[in-house]
Design an enzyme around this catalytic site. Sequence first.
Site, PDB file in Angstrom:
ATOM      1  CG  LEU A 159     -17.617 -24.478  15.795  1.00 18.59           C
ATOM      2  CD1 LEU A 159     -18.931 -24.985  16.380  1.00 18.59           C
ATOM      3  CD2 LEU A 159     -16.910 -23.554  16.784  1.00 18.59           C
ATOM      4  CG  ASP A 160     -20.991 -24.872   9.682  1.00 21.16           C
ATOM      5  OD1 ASP A 160     -20.765 -23.651   9.605  1.00 21.16           O
ATOM      6  OD2 ASP A 160     -21.664 -25.499   8.846  1.00 21.16           O
ATOM      7  CD1 TRP A 165     -32.711 -24.682   6.341  1.00 23.18           C
ATOM      8  CD2 TRP A 165     -31.469 -23.225   5.197  1.00 23.18           C
ATOM      9  NE1 TRP A 165     -33.426 -23.523   6.243  1.00 23.18           N
ATOM     10  CE2 TRP A 165     -32.688 -22.597   5.541  1.00 23.18           C
ATOM     11  CE3 TRP A 165     -30.525 -22.488   4.475  1.00 23.18           C
ATOM     12  CZ2 TRP A 165     -32.982 -21.279   5.194  1.00 23.18           C
ATOM     13  CZ3 TRP A 165     -30.822 -21.178   4.128  1.00 23.18           C
ATOM     14  CH2 TRP A 165     -32.031 -20.593   4.489  1.00 23.18           C
ATOM     15  CB  CYS A 341     -27.126  -8.562  -3.995  1.00 24.76           C
ATOM     16  SG  CYS A 341     -27.778  -7.922  -2.435  1.00 24.76           S
TER      17      CYS A 341
END
Length: 385
Positions: A159-160, A165, A341
């Site tokens: 499961l991701d 994308w 960032c």
Amino acid sequence: MNAKSIVTRLLDAAGITPDGSAPYDIHINNEQFYTEALHKGSLGLGESYMKGYWDSEALDEFFARILSARLDEKIKRDLGFRMQILLARLFNFQRPNKAVENGSRHYDLGNDLFELMLDKRLTYTCAFWEGARNLDEAQENKLDLTCRKLNLRPGMHVLDIGCGWGSFAQFAASKYGVKVTGVTISKEQVALAKEKCKGLPVDIRLTDYRALDEKFDAIVSLGMFEHVGYKNYRTYMEVAHRCLKDNGLFLLHTIGGNVANAFTDRWLNKYIFPNAMIPTMGLIGQSFEDLFVMEHWQNFGVDYDRTLLAWYENVQRNWDRLKSKYDQRFFRMWKYYLLSCAGSFRARTSQLWQMVLSKEGVPGGYKFKNRATVPGYATVTGNVV
């Protein structure tokens, strides 16, 4: 003392001189900058940059210096900021219907932007640069490292959570022979992920993680936890616990902070990641207490500095292909986002953590393969820390 004098004195504490000659110095185009920066803090600093009130040749190093000097803590937080904190504590800004709105404001900006900014697999998370010659290799290093930490084997079902994308799904399915179910709340991501994973045992779904209720051999979540919000941390961990088989492993990959805040930087919150929140070690630990055993924790936040610089270089190089859709104000906003960032990771005020969790503890202790299993990929180390 006026705003210009106060801000100049603050910048001097970080070794920065207005209209100085060093690459990281700040060049003032409109003196209204001083008032906005002083009275609105990080929000005013970012908005005045978007307006063109100031520039810096090395914006990333400018931020590394002001964050290392903790100038953000020295500027008094205004009433509006305190009100945002109060609202974040009172309301759940990451509830299911709000989460869709939050995600779409960033991830549905346009696949064209992200296709030109990111690596060939569209991996929108920190790369792992050890032994890599370019961004594509560094991202494959990270994906391979992730697969090895999960000890993936052919036939497993993974499961991701927050699949983006489909970069992990595509890599794990094609290189490790696993089946992957990926979930995201971005329509743009679903459409492109399905296209990129065509022909592979990959199922991409447009759904919120809270709706999941089936079992998987392993779970991975790369760069999604920052959008969960502390009011939902326990629910998130309960979903992962519910969906993970008893002998499975769960890998959580997230940006981390040194100090707990109800949401991220004011400018980032308004313009880039609405209602996002950077977790701390303490908050993460509390969220999975009595649910998981911590098997492995790794910090490679310094690699995010280089990753963000690579993304910015891609945007700058491809700007002629983007400027018909995105105006100059957007370019300044996006540049400010990526390079500020980068400066935060360089100053070590931001971290990047990968942690591996099990439900009952791995018998005999947790280990993962030290050698990359895919021919031609850079070898990365995997010592347990």
